[in-house]
Scaffold this motif. Structure first.
Motif, PDB file in Angstrom:
ATOM      1  N   UNK A  11       7.809   9.197  -1.609  1.00  0.00           N
ATOM      2  CA  UNK A  11       8.236   9.631  -2.984  1.00  0.00           C
ATOM      3  C   UNK A  11       8.747   8.946  -3.451  1.00  0.00           C
ATOM      4  N   UNK A  12      10.170   8.772  -3.495  1.00  0.00           N
ATOM      5  CA  UNK A  12      10.558   7.794  -3.315  1.00  0.00           C
ATOM      6  C   UNK A  12      10.528   6.255  -3.751  1.00  0.00           C
ATOM      7  N   UNK A  13       9.889   6.191  -2.116  1.00  0.00           N
ATOM      8  CA  UNK A  13       9.963   4.920  -1.790  1.00  0.00           C
ATOM      9  C   UNK A  13       8.558   4.094  -2.721  1.00  0.00           C
ATOM     10  N   UNK A  67       1.011  -1.710  -0.089  1.00  0.00           N
ATOM     11  CA  UNK A  67      -0.072  -0.073  -0.243  1.00  0.00           C
ATOM     12  C   UNK A  67       0.669   1.211  -0.080  1.00  0.00           C
ATOM     13  N   UNK A  68       0.713   2.527  -0.756  1.00  0.00           N
ATOM     14  CA  UNK A  68       1.292   3.612  -1.272  1.00  0.00           C
ATOM     15  C   UNK A  68       1.014   4.411  -0.403  1.00  0.00           C
ATOM     16  N   UNK A 117       6.664   0.541  -7.158  1.00  0.00           N
ATOM     17  CA  UNK A 117       5.943  -0.180  -8.681  1.00  0.00           C
ATOM     18  C   UNK A 117       6.603  -0.565  -9.715  1.00  0.00           C
ATOM     19  N   UNK A 118       8.086  -0.153  -9.862  1.00  0.00           N
ATOM     20  CA  UNK A 118       8.637  -0.171 -10.685  1.00  0.00           C
ATOM     21  C   UNK A 118       8.799  -1.775 -10.852  1.00  0.00           C
ATOM     22  N   UNK A 152       1.840  10.913  -5.960  1.00  0.00           N
ATOM     23  CA  UNK A 152       2.700  11.505  -5.859  1.00  0.00           C
ATOM     24  C   UNK A 152       3.184  11.170  -7.360  1.00  0.00           C
ATOM     25  N   UNK A 153       2.175  10.092  -8.125  1.00  0.00           N
ATOM     26  CA  UNK A 153       1.856   9.880  -9.384  1.00  0.00           C
ATOM     27  C   UNK A 153       2.494   9.245  -9.870  1.00  0.00           C
TER      28      UNK A 153
END
Length: 271
Positions: free
Chosen positions: A201-203, A195-196, A208-209, A236-237
């Motif tokens: 932001x970096x995490x 879960x985001x 999702x990479x 964050x997009x």
């Protein structure tokens, strides 16, 4: 009229089964809610006061922050004053996303958060038509000339536990209003992600990479097409950016993003 992807893609047994299950679930949900409406008054989803129809009462309606111009033409984030139609925000210049444009119907404030959570976690599928209609209005400039609507997918485990993909439901509503067909199985989430909500932001970007791919049988339909990613919330997009990169690698001509709500920390001023 909703356009079916059956004319675009050949049927697949798994997709037909998922579609039948989704239609059955939506029918049962509608029937159950209709029965409740006969016995109980309809309540505002935000404050629980009686309301005519579905959605929010007049007081909560005034608390919804619809995003109108002026806003950044790239990110769709609102400006405090109008700098001109071509002026980008500092964020769009410093960290340009993979997608071309993003639009949102409302700010992700208290009332919008209640609507999103009710749709996503409380089976309030009756909210999808009004939320999707607001999205179609906010994204009219994107929808004009678009070829496909692609919902951001859930991993199959989360989809099974949640029973439906809220992004797909919103996409079908937008399709009915715009005439742009939905291609729900074009993107696949190939691994589960955390879960985001509590991630930086970096995490979020790392989370999702490599989580998405274009299905092999759909790759040819993406090439040269202008597609719009559909999701419920943009924070964050990171998620839509990861999806856009995958679609662009599959030779999509352009990728835009349309969401119901987006997080706006402050009124972004132009440079």
């Amino acid at each position: 009229m909703e356009l079916s992807t059956d004319n675009l893609f050949s049927p697949h047994p798994a997709r037909l089964l998922r579609g039948a299950w989704r239609a059955c679930r939506e029918t049962m949900s509608y029937a159950a809610r209709t029965a409740l409406d006969i016995a109980l008054p309809t309540l505002c989803v935000a404050c629980r006061e009686p309301v005519a129809g579905v959605g929010v009462c007049a007081d909560c309606w005034t608390k919804l922050s619809f995003i109108e111009r002026p806003y950044c033409p790239r990110l769709g984030t609102p400006f405090v004053y109008d700098p001109g139609s071509e002026m980008l925000s500092m964020e769009a210049i410093a960290n340009p996303p993979a997608y071309q444009r993003a639009r949102a119907a409302v700010r992700y404030d208290d009332v919008a958060k209640v609507l999103v959570h009710a749709l996503k976690y409380q089976d309030r599928t009756d909210l999808a038509p009004v939320m999707g209609r607001w999205m179609a209005r906010a994204g009219s400039g994107l929808l004009d000339g678009a070829d496909l609507l692609i919902p951001v997918p859930l991993h199959w485990r989360r989809g099974w536990s949640r029973r439906f993909n809220q992004s797909g439901m919103l996409a079908r509503v937008i399709a009915r209003h715009s005439g742009v067909p939905v291609a729900p199985d074009t993107l696949r989430r190939i691994r589960p992600t955390r879960q985001q909500v509590r991630l930086s932001r970096n995490d979020r970007a790392r989370n999702v990479q490599g989580a998405f791919k274009v299905t092999a049988e759909r790759a040819g339909h993406v090439q040269g097409r202008r597609v719009i990613l559909i999701d419920d919330v943009l924070t964050s997009g990171a998620t839509v950016d990861a999806c856009a990169r995958v679609l662009l690698r599959a030779k999509a001509a352009q990728v835009d993003v349309l969401v119901f709500a987006r997080v706006v920390d402050t009124m972004k001023a132009p440079i």
